[in-house]
Design a protein around this motif. Structure first.
Motif, mmCIF file in Angstrom:
data_model
loop_
_atom_site.group_PDB
_atom_site.id
_atom_site.type_symbol
_atom_site.label_atom_id
_atom_site.label_comp_id
_atom_site.label_asym_id
_atom_site.label_seq_id
_atom_site.Cartn_x
_atom_site.Cartn_y
_atom_site.Cartn_z
ATOM 1 N N GLY A 77 -2.112 4.466 0.924
ATOM 2 C CA GLY A 77 -0.707 4.419 1.301
ATOM 3 C C GLY A 77 -0.082 5.769 0.982
ATOM 4 N N ALA A 78 1.237 5.866 1.188
ATOM 5 C CA ALA A 78 1.912 7.155 0.952
ATOM 6 C C ALA A 78 1.801 7.583 -0.514
ATOM 7 C CB ALA A 78 3.365 7.047 1.371
ATOM 8 N N ARG A 79 1.986 6.623 -1.439
ATOM 9 C CA ARG A 79 1.902 6.983 -2.881
ATOM 10 C C ARG A 79 0.467 7.315 -3.278
ATOM 11 N NH1 ARG A 79 5.872 5.347 -1.099
ATOM 12 N NH2 ARG A 79 7.714 4.440 -2.069
ATOM 13 N N THR A 80 -0.487 6.598 -2.657
ATOM 14 C CA THR A 80 -1.912 6.895 -2.945
ATOM 15 C C THR A 80 -2.174 8.361 -2.630
ATOM 16 O OG1 THR A 80 -2.285 4.783 -1.800
ATOM 17 C CG2 THR A 80 -4.226 5.945 -2.619
ATOM 18 N N VAL A 81 -1.730 8.765 -1.445
ATOM 19 C CA VAL A 81 -1.967 10.137 -1.001
ATOM 20 C C VAL A 81 -1.291 11.123 -1.952
ATOM 21 C CG1 VAL A 81 -1.433 11.775 0.856
ATOM 22 C CG2 VAL A 81 -2.340 9.516 1.420
ATOM 23 N N GLU A 82 -0.035 10.833 -2.313
ATOM 24 C CA GLU A 82 0.696 11.739 -3.205
ATOM 25 C C GLU A 82 -0.020 11.836 -4.564
ATOM 26 O OE1 GLU A 82 3.028 13.865 -2.645
ATOM 27 O OE2 GLU A 82 3.356 14.446 -4.744
ATOM 28 N N LYS A 83 -0.513 10.707 -5.066
ATOM 29 C CA LYS A 83 -1.210 10.742 -6.366
ATOM 30 C C LYS A 83 -2.481 11.584 -6.276
ATOM 31 C CE LYS A 83 -1.624 6.910 -8.872
ATOM 32 N NZ LYS A 83 -1.810 5.465 -9.193
ATOM 33 N N ILE A 84 -3.206 11.422 -5.168
ATOM 34 C CA ILE A 84 -4.467 12.189 -5.029
ATOM 35 C C ILE A 84 -4.152 13.688 -4.909
ATOM 36 C CG2 ILE A 84 -6.536 12.557 -3.610
ATOM 37 C CD1 ILE A 84 -6.392 9.569 -2.827
ATOM 38 N N ILE A 85 -3.134 13.997 -4.093
ATOM 39 C CA ILE A 85 -2.764 15.420 -3.949
ATOM 40 C C ILE A 85 -2.389 16.001 -5.316
ATOM 41 C CG2 ILE A 85 -1.015 16.988 -2.996
ATOM 42 C CD1 ILE A 85 -0.883 15.108 -0.541
ATOM 43 N N ARG A 86 -1.564 15.278 -6.040
ATOM 44 C CA ARG A 86 -1.099 15.809 -7.339
ATOM 45 C C ARG A 86 -2.248 16.050 -8.314
ATOM 46 N NH1 ARG A 86 4.504 12.716 -9.032
ATOM 47 N NH2 ARG A 86 5.542 13.083 -7.054
ATOM 48 N N ILE A 87 -3.222 15.149 -8.331
ATOM 49 C CA ILE A 87 -4.283 15.318 -9.334
ATOM 50 C C ILE A 87 -5.218 16.475 -8.943
ATOM 51 C CG2 ILE A 87 -5.996 13.608 -8.506
ATOM 52 C CD1 ILE A 87 -4.944 14.180 -12.170
ATOM 53 N N ILE A 88 -5.401 16.680 -7.639
ATOM 54 C CA ILE A 88 -6.228 17.843 -7.250
ATOM 55 C C ILE A 88 -5.468 19.135 -7.585
ATOM 56 C CG2 ILE A 88 -7.560 18.985 -5.430
ATOM 57 C CD1 ILE A 88 -7.482 16.346 -3.855
#
Ligand code: 1VU
Length: 510
Positions: free
Chosen positions: A94-105
């Motif tokens: 989902g949108a938050r999933t994507v944001e979380k993955i982007i942030r951790i990378i």
């Protein structure tokens, strides 16, 4: 809304439990662990610090929005990680999933620590596509970040379930991928979609299962029997690499070579007889230190990390047990990527040559063997880490160039007493030069004597002492002396300042 301690604890418990029980049960039936159990097995106890636990906490049935992200230590060394929770909408983004993955990378890149991806995902959450797919911080930004981080920090993936469509690119952008046989799969279109588009009837396993990718496509690197084994691969991979490109690989306690290794006995004198380069590598390196990568794919070339007297090296060796050790399209690609990986992370390269050259014929020409070979030679040329080329038995034709021969700025070219370096093997050379003359000799015995004499001349011409006297090779070393010679030469090469070319980047033959 106010939140007292008990309510917060309830919320945490609910979120940490992941999706509905039926999804947990379905996973358990397939032998799959819960995402949080995977994290716990991987990292040092008590070291995990989670981000975004409450992502989408107000929505029904989307705990943590289906992904666990945070920082932790593995064997005392800092990492960033993400783990898809396949009990939440099949681990879709989902949108938050994507944001979380982007942030951790981004965090991993900014702090210069490895990024670990524990993947089990249906890819983009199709029902939420506008929020997650096309925007500036949409799913594409995950890949942009992975590409930016590539070669800057180690990126390693363990794949436990599907990685569908866009999700398949997360593993693809990692340095290496460990896949659990039976459950892991990677594919751009599901079996249902494939049938709809092309009419082909297939299954996820047959099209994109772990064995397919580890043995045929080369997208997977380690075929694992269990999730625990895949997590061990992640740990072991990281143990050979520095935290980032600006650091040196971790040194281990200096160790002995395997006590019983008799390298001379492992290599048959006759070129027609194959030997297993993996045994040779194991006999040369520190005991138990060889960590082979892509063991099932393009087996004519053996690659992997190991240690020499405690120091990490990357090994590239021709394995005559498979296709006679000849270089093919896939083996050239395998070498290219591994050489780039070692070069990115300051891992010195050891080439063990027993190569008849690149494959010839219409099949490989149609596959583009020339550009694949050129790609391998490009990678060898561009690598500025210490490089040593050992000619174990032979280095013929462009195979010499592909194995970091003398023209490719190796720190040394070492030959064993039995080594042959030549434009091609004696038989092929005599045939190339004297075919007309041979055909003209009618008497069989006379013809055989003529061929034998030309062969002898040719062999004399490429004699190893002659090559050393012409300064083609820097040293002739007995097999039992090789390990010590390499330890000393790598130590001497370590301080050298190197830069390859004045430019932004080359135009690689791909
Ligand atoms: C960047 C571009 C992209 O990534 S486009 C993404 C395209 N993705 C796909 O086509 C994958 C579609 N999903 C699947 O093939 C299967 O769900 C896979 C991944 C094989 C998992 O199968 P299985 O474990 O049996 O789960 P399931 O199908 O029963 O699904 C469980 C619940 O999750 C949901 N789900 C699944 N995939 C998605 C998705 N991509 N987007 C939104 N929802 C998805 C299913 O609808 C199902 O929900 P529910 O249990 O019916 O409420």
């Amino acid at each position: 809304m106010t939140l007292d301690g008990e309510a917060l604890e309830q919320l945490r418990k609910r979120v940490r439990a992941g999706g509905a029980e039926k999804y947990h049960a379905a996973n358990a039936a397939k032998g799959k662990l819960f995402a949080r159990e995977r994290v716990a097995l991987l990292v040092d106890e008590g070291s995990f610090v989670e981000d975004g636990l409450y992502a989408n906490a107000l929505a029904e049935g989307l705990p943590a929005d289906g992904v666990v992200t945070g920082t932790a230590t593995i064997d005392g060394r800092q990492v960033c990680l993400m783990a898809n929770d396949s009990t939440v909408k099949a681990g879709s983004w989902g949108a938050r999933t994507v944001e979380k993955i982007i942030r951790i990378i981004e965090r991993a890149y900014d702090t210069g620590v490895p990024m670990v991806y524990l993947v089990d995902s249906a890819g983009a959450r199709i029902t939420d596509q506008v929020e997650l797919f096309p925007g500036r911080r949409g799913a594409g930004k995950i890949f942009w970040n992975q590409v930016r981080a590539s070669g800057s920090i180690p990126q390693v993936c363990a794949l436990f379930g599907p990685s569908a469509a866009g999700g398949a690119y997360i593993p693809a952008f990692c340095d290496v991928v460990a896949m659990v046989e039976g459950n892991a799969s990677m594919y751009l279109g599901s079996d249902r979609m494939v049938e709809m588009v092309t009419g082909e009837k297939t299954t996820l396993e047959a099209m994109g299962g772990a064995r397919v990718h580890c043995a045929e496509s080369g997208v997977g690197h380690f075929l694992c029997k269990s999730e625990a084994e895949a997590l061990d691969v992640v740990k072991r991979y990281l143990s050979y690499l520095p935290a980032n490109w600006s650091q040196q690989p971790p040194t281990a306690q200096a160790a002995e070579a395997p006590a019983k290794a008799d390298l001379a006995a492992l290599v048959p004198a006759s070129e027609r007889q194959a030997f297993d380069m993996r045994r040779y590598v194991k006999g040369l390196l520190d005991e138990e230190s060889f960590f082979e990568i892509q063991a099932l794919w393009a087996k004519e070339l053996t690659i992997g990390f190991g240690r020499l007297n405690g120091e990490v090296v990357g090994v590239v060796g021709n394995n005559s047990m498979f296709k006679g050790g000849v270089l093919f399209v896939d083996s050239a690609d395998k070498a290219t990527r591994f050489v780039q990986l070692c070069d990115a992370f300051n891992v010195p390269l050891l080439f063990l040559s027993d190569v008849p050259g690149f494959m010839v014929g219409s099949a490989v020409e149609k596959q583009g063997i020339i550009r694949h070979g050129a790609k391998m030679i490009t990678a060898i040329s561009e690598a500025t880490v210490p490089k040593i080329c050992v000619v174990v038995r032979k280095a013929y034709g462009a195979g010499l160039y592909a194995m970091a021969g003398p023209g490719f700025e190796p720190d040394a070219t070492i030959a064993l007493p039995t080594a042959k370096i030549a434009v091609m093997g004696a038989e092929a050379a005599v045939n190339a030069v004297y075919a007309n003359k041979i055909a003209a000799i009618e008497d069989e015995a006379e013809r055989a004597a003529f061929v034998a004499a030309r062969r002898e001349e040719y062999e004399r011409d490429i004699d190893v002492v002659r090559l050393a006297s012409e300064l083609v090779v820097d040293a002739i070393v007995e097999p039992h002396e090789l390990r010590t010679e390499l330890v000393r030469r790598f130590a001497a090469a370590r301080g050298k300042q190197r830069h390859f070319s004045r430019r932004r980047h080359g135009v690689t033959p791909v």
